[in-house]
Design an enzyme around this catalytic site. Structure first.
Site, PDB file in Angstrom:
ATOM      1  N   GLU A 233      11.396  38.706  27.630  1.00  0.00           N
ATOM      2  CA  GLU A 233      11.003  37.296  27.748  1.00  0.00           C
ATOM      3  C   GLU A 233      11.958  36.460  28.588  1.00  0.00           C
ATOM      4  O   GLU A 233      11.614  35.347  29.010  1.00  0.00           O
ATOM      5  CB  GLU A 233      10.847  36.670  26.355  1.00  0.00           C
ATOM      6  CG  GLU A 233      12.129  36.557  25.578  1.00  0.00           C
ATOM      7  CD  GLU A 233      11.910  36.648  24.078  1.00  0.00           C
ATOM      8  OE1 GLU A 233      12.252  35.681  23.395  1.00  0.00           O
ATOM      9  OE2 GLU A 233      11.417  37.681  23.605  1.00  0.00           O
ATOM     10  N   ASN A 234      13.176  36.955  28.823  1.00  0.00           N
ATOM     11  CA  ASN A 234      14.101  36.189  29.653  1.00  0.00           C
ATOM     12  C   ASN A 234      13.795  36.312  31.142  1.00  0.00           C
ATOM     13  O   ASN A 234      14.452  35.692  31.963  1.00  0.00           O
ATOM     14  CB  ASN A 234      15.551  36.598  29.374  1.00  0.00           C
ATOM     15  CG  ASN A 234      15.809  38.072  29.620  1.00  0.00           C
ATOM     16  OD1 ASN A 234      15.016  38.915  29.226  1.00  0.00           O
ATOM     17  ND2 ASN A 234      16.921  38.389  30.254  1.00  0.00           N
TER      18      ASN A 234
END
Length: 220
Positions: free
Chosen positions: A56-57
């Site tokens: 998700e980063n």
């Protein structure tokens, strides 16, 4: 119902749990691996399957964990662990990553959990304890955005309480989102018809497993 000594039960190791999850991920799937236990799944994906790993980063196309001494700490996953990048992989803006999650572009996400309810509710961001640090991250977006949400967790707390419960007592991450639970004692499918036992660790009977999860009716 018989009493079961939870401290002497046979258990799958974390690597064995991760290998089972990896084996169940279909070829061609785009998959997010959550912080904690799920990150180990990357090390067990078969070379004959193409599974695209997302973090998700803002990373997609990750490979297994780097060898010791070969870490690049500018290339990390959402848990700040160093990762590798396979040919064709890339990194990008955080907002684009969340657009992938919220837009339904992930086939599977694998998350850790504090609790899962018998109807598939997920609690994994806060225990509600006054001194606990809440850490929701992208869990809510993942839990409802992915086409399938799997959970990897130890079935029991240190005191022997089941994390698979009739209802969650911790703040919820998502409602009715979990489809399968991989634990150190058994694997469960969460279905509209109830909780079905897919597999158990060798040596654990269904009746003993049932005794460990009071209030949840297990189906063979």
């Amino acid at each position: 119902m018989s009493q079961v000594n939870h401290t002497t039960l046979p258990r799958w190791t974390r690597d064995q749990m991760a290998a089972r999850v990896a084996a169940d991920i279909p070829d061609g799937a785009v998959v997010n691996l959550g912080i904690g236990l799920p990150t180990a799944v990357a090390n067990h994906l078969s070379a004959d399957k193409e599974v695209v790993l997302h973090s998700e980063n803002g990373v997609i196309g990750m490979g297994p964990a780097p060898a010791e001494g070969e870490e690049d700490f500018d290339l990390i996953n959402a848990g700040k662990q160093p990762v590798t990048l396979l040919p064709g992989g890339c990194f990008f803006h955080h907002a684009d990553s969340f657009a992938m999650m919220r837009g339904g572009h992930l086939d599977v996400c694998v998350l850790g959990a504090f609790q899962v309810s018998a109807t598939g509710d997920l609690a994994n961001w806060h225990t509600g304890a006054p001194d606990a640090i809440p850490a929701v991250g992208g869990a809510m977006d993942l839990a409802i955005g992915a086409k399938k949400t799997y959970v990897m967790m130890e079935l029991l707390t240190k005191t022997g309480q089941s994390k698979l419960a009739p209802a969650c007592t911790y703040p919820l991450t998502g409602i009715g989102c979990v489809s399968r639970v991989y634990s150190d004692l058994a694997i469960f499918d969460i279905t509209p018809q109830g909780v079905k036992v897919v597999d158990t660790v060798p040596g654990l009977s269904l009746s003993d497993l049932q005794a460990l999860v009071p209030g949840v009716t297990l189906q063979a």
